[in-house]
Design an enzyme around this catalytic site. Structure first.
Site, PDB file in Angstrom:
ATOM      1  N   LYS A  55       0.856  -1.186   0.000  1.00 54.21           N
ATOM      2  CA  LYS A  55       0.000   0.000   0.000  1.00 54.21           C
ATOM      3  C   LYS A  55       0.883   1.223   0.000  1.00 54.21           C
ATOM      4  CE  LYS A  55      -3.925   2.140   0.284  1.00 54.21           C
ATOM      5  NZ  LYS A  55      -3.496   2.811  -0.966  1.00 54.21           N
ATOM      6  N   GLN A 102       7.234   3.861   3.835  1.00 52.62           N
ATOM      7  CA  GLN A 102       5.832   3.433   3.883  1.00 52.62           C
ATOM      8  C   GLN A 102       5.655   2.160   4.721  1.00 52.62           C
ATOM      9  OE1 GLN A 102       3.893   5.538   1.395  1.00 52.62           O
ATOM     10  NE2 GLN A 102       2.254   5.063   2.831  1.00 52.62           N
ATOM     11  N   LYS A 120       5.370   1.733  -3.122  1.00 51.99           N
ATOM     12  CA  LYS A 120       5.285   3.083  -3.690  1.00 51.99           C
ATOM     13  C   LYS A 120       5.528   2.984  -5.185  1.00 51.99           C
ATOM     14  CE  LYS A 120       4.700   7.370  -2.298  1.00 51.99           C
ATOM     15  NZ  LYS A 120       4.019   7.876  -1.088  1.00 51.99           N
ATOM     16  N   GLY A 141      -2.769   8.241  -4.261  1.00 54.10           N
ATOM     17  CA  GLY A 141      -2.122   9.460  -4.762  1.00 54.10           C
ATOM     18  C   GLY A 141      -0.870   9.824  -3.982  1.00 54.10           C
ATOM     19  N   ASP A 142      -0.135  10.760  -4.526  1.00 56.14           N
ATOM     20  CA  ASP A 142       1.014  11.401  -3.870  1.00 56.14           C
ATOM     21  C   ASP A 142       1.237  12.677  -4.690  1.00 56.14           C
ATOM     22  OD1 ASP A 142       3.255  10.689  -1.703  1.00 56.14           O
ATOM     23  OD2 ASP A 142       4.306  11.629  -3.358  1.00 56.14           O
ATOM     24  N   SER A 172      -6.852   5.647   3.738  1.00 59.28           N
ATOM     25  CA  SER A 172      -6.889   4.741   2.581  1.00 59.28           C
ATOM     26  C   SER A 172      -7.261   3.331   3.037  1.00 59.28           C
ATOM     27  CB  SER A 172      -5.522   4.693   1.894  1.00 59.28           C
ATOM     28  OG  SER A 172      -5.341   5.805   1.051  1.00 59.28           O
ATOM     29  N   LYS A 213       5.477   3.409   8.338  1.00 57.34           N
ATOM     30  CA  LYS A 213       4.303   4.278   8.487  1.00 57.34           C
ATOM     31  C   LYS A 213       3.028   3.434   8.523  1.00 57.34           C
ATOM     32  CE  LYS A 213       4.071   7.629   5.477  1.00 57.34           C
ATOM     33  NZ  LYS A 213       3.738   8.490   4.299  1.00 57.34           N
ATOM     34  N   THR A 260      -4.666  13.431   5.149  1.00 57.24           N
ATOM     35  CA  THR A 260      -3.251  13.596   5.511  1.00 57.24           C
ATOM     36  C   THR A 260      -3.064  14.900   6.295  1.00 57.24           C
ATOM     37  OG1 THR A 260      -2.709  12.435   3.473  1.00 57.24           O
ATOM     38  CG2 THR A 260      -0.891  13.481   4.639  1.00 57.24           C
ATOM     39  N   ASN A 264      -2.428  18.965  -1.837  1.00 50.63           N
ATOM     40  CA  ASN A 264      -3.425  18.276  -1.020  1.00 50.63           C
ATOM     41  C   ASN A 264      -3.097  18.336   0.478  1.00 50.63           C
ATOM     42  OD1 ASN A 264      -3.945  15.354   0.353  1.00 50.63           O
ATOM     43  ND2 ASN A 264      -5.699  16.025  -0.828  1.00 50.63           N
TER      44      ASN A 264
HETATM   45  P1  NDP Z   1       0.553  17.770  -4.308  1.00 50.27           P
HETATM   46  O1  NDP Z   1       1.016  17.419  -5.655  1.00 50.27           O
HETATM   47  O2  NDP Z   1      -0.901  17.930  -4.063  1.00 50.27           O
HETATM   48  O3  NDP Z   1       1.270  19.080  -3.802  1.00 50.27           O
HETATM   49  C1  NDP Z   1       2.648  19.161  -3.711  1.00 50.27           C
HETATM   50  C2  NDP Z   1       3.043  20.553  -3.273  1.00 50.27           C
HETATM   51  O4  NDP Z   1       4.427  20.576  -2.971  1.00 50.27           O
HETATM   52  C3  NDP Z   1       2.826  21.586  -4.359  1.00 50.27           C
HETATM   53  O5  NDP Z   1       2.543  22.829  -3.788  1.00 50.27           O
HETATM   54  C4  NDP Z   1       4.179  21.580  -5.074  1.00 50.27           C
HETATM   55  O6  NDP Z   1       4.469  22.775  -5.755  1.00 50.27           O
HETATM   56  C5  NDP Z   1       5.124  21.416  -3.897  1.00 50.27           C
HETATM   57  N1  NDP Z   1       6.349  20.757  -4.362  1.00 50.27           N
HETATM   58  C6  NDP Z   1       6.429  19.517  -4.926  1.00 50.27           C
HETATM   59  N2  NDP Z   1       7.688  19.252  -5.286  1.00 50.27           N
HETATM   60  C7  NDP Z   1       8.402  20.338  -4.956  1.00 50.27           C
HETATM   61  C8  NDP Z   1       9.763  20.687  -5.076  1.00 50.27           C
HETATM   62  N3  NDP Z   1      10.649  19.818  -5.618  1.00 50.27           N
HETATM   63  N4  NDP Z   1      10.157  21.900  -4.600  1.00 50.27           N
HETATM   64  C9  NDP Z   1       9.271  22.757  -4.060  1.00 50.27           C
HETATM   65  N5  NDP Z   1       7.948  22.478  -3.924  1.00 50.27           N
HETATM   66  C10 NDP Z   1       7.536  21.296  -4.367  1.00 50.27           C
HETATM   67  O7  NDP Z   1       1.149  16.624  -3.338  1.00 50.27           O
HETATM   68  P2  NDP Z   1       0.719  16.237  -1.866  1.00 50.27           P
HETATM   69  O8  NDP Z   1       0.218  17.413  -1.139  1.00 50.27           O
HETATM   70  O9  NDP Z   1      -0.112  15.026  -1.959  1.00 50.27           O
HETATM   71  O10 NDP Z   1       2.116  15.763  -1.258  1.00 50.27           O
HETATM   72  C11 NDP Z   1       2.979  16.629  -0.554  1.00 50.27           C
HETATM   73  C12 NDP Z   1       3.914  15.814   0.323  1.00 50.27           C
HETATM   74  O11 NDP Z   1       3.159  15.025   1.237  1.00 50.27           O
HETATM   75  C13 NDP Z   1       4.799  14.809  -0.414  1.00 50.27           C
HETATM   76  O12 NDP Z   1       6.019  14.687   0.252  1.00 50.27           O
HETATM   77  C14 NDP Z   1       4.021  13.509  -0.285  1.00 50.27           C
HETATM   78  O13 NDP Z   1       4.873  12.385  -0.412  1.00 50.27           O
HETATM   79  C15 NDP Z   1       3.500  13.652   1.134  1.00 50.27           C
HETATM   80  N6  NDP Z   1       2.351  12.849   1.509  1.00 50.27           N
HETATM   81  C16 NDP Z   1       1.205  12.877   0.787  1.00 50.27           C
HETATM   82  C17 NDP Z   1       0.114  12.127   1.193  1.00 50.27           C
HETATM   83  C18 NDP Z   1      -1.186  12.196   0.478  1.00 50.27           C
HETATM   84  O14 NDP Z   1      -2.136  11.559   0.957  1.00 50.27           O
HETATM   85  N7  NDP Z   1      -1.331  12.936  -0.612  1.00 50.27           N
HETATM   86  C19 NDP Z   1       0.198  11.255   2.352  1.00 50.27           C
HETATM   87  C20 NDP Z   1       1.418  11.361   3.099  1.00 50.27           C
HETATM   88  C21 NDP Z   1       2.451  12.118   2.657  1.00 50.27           C
HETATM   89  P3  NDP Z   1       4.344  22.810  -7.366  1.00 50.27           P
HETATM   90  O15 NDP Z   1       2.888  22.733  -7.656  1.00 50.27           O
HETATM   91  O16 NDP Z   1       4.965  24.097  -7.764  1.00 50.27           O
HETATM   92  O17 NDP Z   1       5.102  21.617  -7.865  1.00 50.27           O
HETATM   93  O1  2IT Z   2       2.985   8.944   1.466  1.00 50.31           O
HETATM   94  C1  2IT Z   2       1.849   8.472   1.675  1.00 50.31           C
HETATM   95  O2  2IT Z   2       1.567   7.916   2.747  1.00 50.31           O
HETATM   96  C2  2IT Z   2       0.838   8.615   0.628  1.00 50.31           C
HETATM   97  N1  2IT Z   2       1.108   9.222  -0.385  1.00 50.31           N
HETATM   98  C3  2IT Z   2      -0.520   8.011   0.814  1.00 50.31           C
HETATM   99  C4  2IT Z   2      -0.510   6.554   0.444  1.00 50.31           C
HETATM  100  C5  2IT Z   2      -1.854   5.870   0.409  1.00 50.31           C
HETATM  101  O3  2IT Z   2      -1.843   4.695   0.015  1.00 50.31           O
HETATM  102  O4  2IT Z   2      -2.880   6.452   0.761  1.00 50.31           O
END
Ligand code: NDP
Ligand code: 2IT
Length: 445
Positions: free
Chosen positions: A89, A110, A125, A164-165, A376, A113, A208, A239
């Protein structure tokens, strides 16, 4: 040389050039030294040597045709890291920086976590070096369909359930789900983060960010502090950032800065969340557009400088290694007393040292951002039951899970001789023990 150090050296040698993977493995393994002192049977069973080696790594070509008729080729990945406690997952990341080492770091994190959530989910992943920025909706759909045309043969509701991520949200999950269903002629819970009309769970979108704030609120409580009245800086504007901002605001905090990869916004009156959601979820535009609606706010064109904004609580929610030692020192000098990682591994190892040395309450990503994957798993449970819980029911379960993760991490730290506020070692140890015991029980596989 210690046993743990020798496994680490071997893993680094065997996975040359994968710096993010090395960083993630080093951090976990170093926390586990006292575990191996107390439980040498794990060593005899080769648990550590096995846990750093993915069960399966899949890399594939993703061909698609862009709107101008040109053939484009991307690389797809799915790393199925560990299935000791449940089906693989973990999310899918679409970002040009994606490579095998990044997917392996994320897959490795992961494992622990997912274990911390208390739910039956293994670690995995995936993703692609595809860059969604500037692509039309049609191009996104074409890419997602091509990606799933290979991925479908590797996943399944009881085998591997992606989500997603970065770069993968509800739109992308929808296109991938449609293609899977078409190929397999089967309506199954093979992805999470699905839309609410076709098997998604309430609260998954928010999970998240909300979970991060629930975790940090519980941790702050142990120090007699809270989000209420605090000034907060949240990096990113995707997100995780949006829903961390929403929950922090609901708890009475003032979020004064958010960012994207082009820069950050400082709004001394507090971020206008409705505008942020419209910009990022509907219009998909850049953060600097914010100042058009709010001319009093400031745009700064360097996203890394967001940590110069004075705050009580910092929530890095963008990407790995976005907060370095210097940024950590600046935060501490400005009076920041808590840092919660919404992103995966956003703080460099040097930054983490600064936080721990200065008594900053530090919530490491694999604990603090586990609410997304936990919800999830709740989506998977609802899909299996062919039933759905209300928003309030899922939200209450999420909150309970986050509180438990905090408590289990803190008590594991204490049990193995660390300060109970050292949630870095606590989360690593608590996450590891369940996986190690399941591996022990299942023999050498
Ligand atoms: P999104 O794609 O929704 O948003 C990512 C954000 O981070 C955007 O604002 C993006 O800016 C910025 N960003 C991405 N890469 C870079 C970079 N190299 N330098 C500067 N800014 C950057 O992703 P999420 O919100 O889903 O994910 C954000 C973080 O949270 C990640 O590390 C992800 O692994 C982690 N995460 C996500 C989960 C989820 O459920 N979605 C769960 C647990 C962890 P821009 O649009 O300009 O690229
Ligand atoms: O980093 C993370 O934990 C995620 N992007 C969410 C993974 C998931 O399966 O919901």
């Amino acid at each position: 040389m210690s046993y743990v150090q020798s496994v680490l050296d071997q893993a680094i040698k065997r996975n040359a050039g994968e710096s993010e993977f090395h960083q993630a493995v080093k951090e976990v393994l170093e926390s586990l030294e006292p575990v191996f002192d107390q439980r040498p049977h794990y060593k005899d069973a080769g648990i550590l040597e096995r846990i750093v080696e993915p069960e399966r790594q899949i890399m594939f070509r993703v061909p698609w045709v862009d709107d101008s008729g040109k053939v484009q080729i991307n690389r797809g990945f799915r790393v199925q890291f560990n299935s000791a406690i449940g089906p693989y997952k973990g999310g899918l990341r679409f970002h040009p920086s994606v490579n095998l080492g990044i997917i392996k770091f994320l897959g490795f994190e992961q494992i622990f976590k997912n274990s911390l959530t208390g739910q039956p989910i293994g670690g995995g992943k995936g993703g692609s070096d595809f860059d969604p920025k500037g692509k039309s909706d049609n191009e996104i759909m074409k890419f997602c369909q091509s990606f799933m045309t290979e991925l479908y043969r590797h996943i399944g509701a009881d085998t591997d359930v992606p989500a997603g991520d970065i770069g993968v949200g509800g739109r992308e999950i929808g296109y991938m789900y449609g293609q899977y269903k078409r190929i397999r002629n089967s309506f199954e819970g093979i992805l999470t983060g699905k839309g609410l009309t076709y098997g998604g769970s309430l609260v998954r979108t928010e999970a998240t960010g909300y979970g991060l704030v629930y975790f940090m609120e519980e941790a702050l409580k142990s120090k007699g502090q809270s989000f209420n009245g605090a000034t907060v800086v949240v990096s990113g504007s995707g997100n995780v950032s949006i829903y961390a901002t929403e929950k922090a605001q609901q708890l009475g905090a003032k979020v004064v800065a958010v960012s994207d990869s082009c820069g950050y916004i400082y709004d001394k009156n507090g971020i206008d969340l409705a505008l942020l959601k419209k910009m990022k979820e509907v219009d998909r535009c850049r953060i600097h557009e914010y100042v058009k609606q709010h001319p009093h706010a400031e745009f700064h064109d360097s996203c890394g400088d967001i940590w110069n904004v004075p705050c009580d609580i910092a929530l890095p929610c963008a990407t790995q290694n976005e907060l370095d030692e210097q940024a950590a020192k600046t935060l501490v000098a400005n009076g920041c007393y808590a840092v919660g990682e919404g992103a995966n591994m956003p703080s460099t190892p040097e930054a983490v040292k600064v936080f721990l040395a200065n008594n900053v309450l530090f919530g490491p990503g694999k604990a603090a951002n586990a609410g997304g994957v936990a919800t999830s798993a709740l989506e998977m449970a609802q899909n299996s039951m062919r039933y759905s819980w209300t928003f309030e029911e899922v939200d209450a379960k999420l909150k309970d899970i986050m509180i438990n993760i905090y408590r289990n991490s803190s008590s594991a730290a204490k049990e193995f001789g660390f300060d109970q506020n050292n949630l870095v070692v606590g989360a690593n140890i608590a996450g590891f023990l369940k996986v190690a015991d399941a591996m022990m029980a299942q023999g050498v596989v």
